[in-house]
Design an enzyme around this catalytic site. Structure first.
Site, mmCIF file in Angstrom:
data_model
loop_
_atom_site.group_PDB
_atom_site.id
_atom_site.type_symbol
_atom_site.label_atom_id
_atom_site.label_comp_id
_atom_site.label_asym_id
_atom_site.label_seq_id
_atom_site.Cartn_x
_atom_site.Cartn_y
_atom_site.Cartn_z
ATOM 1 N N GLU A 32 0.819 -1.208 0.000
ATOM 2 C CA GLU A 32 0.000 0.000 0.000
ATOM 3 C C GLU A 32 0.852 1.257 0.000
ATOM 4 O O GLU A 32 1.867 1.338 0.684
ATOM 5 C CB GLU A 32 -0.904 0.015 1.229
ATOM 6 C CG GLU A 32 -1.980 -1.045 1.211
ATOM 7 C CD GLU A 32 -2.958 -0.862 2.360
ATOM 8 O OE1 GLU A 32 -3.504 0.249 2.489
ATOM 9 O OE2 GLU A 32 -3.137 -1.795 3.128
ATOM 10 N N VAL A 33 0.403 2.243 -0.749
ATOM 11 C CA VAL A 33 1.070 3.549 -0.770
ATOM 12 C C VAL A 33 0.732 4.271 0.514
ATOM 13 O O VAL A 33 -0.432 4.356 0.920
ATOM 14 C CB VAL A 33 0.627 4.378 -1.990
ATOM 15 C CG1 VAL A 33 1.247 5.779 -1.916
ATOM 16 C CG2 VAL A 33 1.018 3.681 -3.285
#
Length: 346
Positions: free
Chosen positions: A338-339
């Site tokens: 995930e960013v």
């Protein structure tokens, strides 16, 4: 809102294993979740440049396989140090770079612990399989607040004003194309252009504590993202990230996210991958040692495990390169990582 760095009433010492180093009275103390109190990092203090130089020279005297080199001077004339462990030029080489930004101090503390470990049986044998280069502080003027511009926007504590920029007010991590500053010029001419480097980890801090799915994010990582990077260099960069992820994620300190970085080649993560064919990784721990944004400034409780993250990053990658296991790392985790949503500071 301006906020002073949190200090505690301790003697001015930095604990590196069992060695005590005198240091100014700026303290960053504490243990994070699941942090082992008997491990090598229990109390961290931001080490002054003079104290760091003294420590490095002492370690060079103690460690047969360590060589200390001065690669240049900062704007204000402070020595820029390179620590070298090179026993076989044919071995793969990794460079660890810390504190391009002066207000990002904890990774430097981790690098000093790692250097001390390299003189012990725990890590000494690594020199047989990997060459290690360490630039433990590229921006000593910013770390000392000895600059040619106003510090009004920075937090002050005693004689220290830790700033992102060098003494000329330049972000060194935006100077990897023009190389106009003495610090980046020294790095390129006397390290990157001199040694055959295969891997590089650029250790930073990021702006703020954040969460993913309600869980603490303790840092973030990112490989080169410029379209000009060679495919093989990118693959090895991703494998370098996989080593770090697999070493840190199970520790319980919080999750690593994917840093939301750009593609500019003025940034070392991108520029060094293109110009030198070095497989690079950005590693960022959360929080700042000093910042005008109150929410960015590190508290006491997390610093122990944040430093330990830096030490773990160096230990795990050096070992994986030395034994060749890095070449077998699966990089598919990058596709689902995930960013991290936080203010970018690379």
């Amino acid at each position: 809102m301006r906020k002073k760095l949190i200090t505690v009433a301790l003697t001015g010492t930095m604990i590196l294993g069992t060695t005590l180093i005198s240091s100014p009275p700026i303290h960053a103390v504490g243990n994070g979740p699941n942090y082992g109190g008997n491990e090598s990092v229990q109390t961290s203090i931001y080490t002054s440049h003079a104290e760091m130089g003294k420590f490095l020279k002492e370690q060079e005297m103690k460690q047969d396989n360590m060589e200390l080199e001065v690669i240049g001077q900062s704007v204000k004339g402070r020595d820029l140090y390179l620590v070298k462990y090179i026993t076989n030029p044919d071995n793969p080489t990794i460079l660890y770079l810390t504190q391009q930004h002066g207000n990002e101090a904890l990774n430097t503390e981790g690098a000093l612990i790692f250097i001390k470990e390299m003189g012990t049986g725990k890590m000494k044998e690594l020199a047989d399989g990997v060459n290690i280069l360490i630039v433990p502080r590229l921006n000593p003027d910013g770390a000392a607040g000895d600059v040619n511009f106003s510090l009004d926007d920075y937090v002050a504590d005693g004689d220290h004003h830790l700033t992102r920029y060098n003494a000329n007010g330049v972000d060194l991590n935006r100077d990897h194309i023009n190389r106009e500053q003495p610090e980046t010029k020294a790095l390129h001419e006397n390290v990157l252009g001199k040694y055959d480097i295969d891997y590089m980890i650029d250790l930073h801090h990021q702006g703020a504590h954040s969460e993913q799915n309600g869980e603490l994010v303790s840092g973030s990582i990112l490989h080169p993202t410029t379209e000009n990077v060679d495919t093989d260099v990118l693959q090895k960069s991703k494998q370098l990230g996989a080593v770090v992820y697999d070493a840190i994620e199970p520790k319980g300190w919080g999750h690593l996210g994917k840093y939301a970085g750009g593609s500019a080649e003025t940034i070392s993560r991108n520029g060094l991958a293109v110009d030198y064919g070095i497989s690079t990784l950005l590693f960022e721990v959360r929080g700042m040692a000093d910042h005008s944004y109150e929410s960015y400034v590190l508290g006491q409780k997390g610093n122990g495990y944040l430093i330990k993250q830096a030490v773990t990053t160096m230990e795990s990658t050096a070992k994986a390169i030395a034994d060749g296991s890095i070449n077998e790392k699966d990089v598919s985790f990058w596709d689902t990582l995930e960013v991290q949503n936080t203010r970018r500071t690379e």
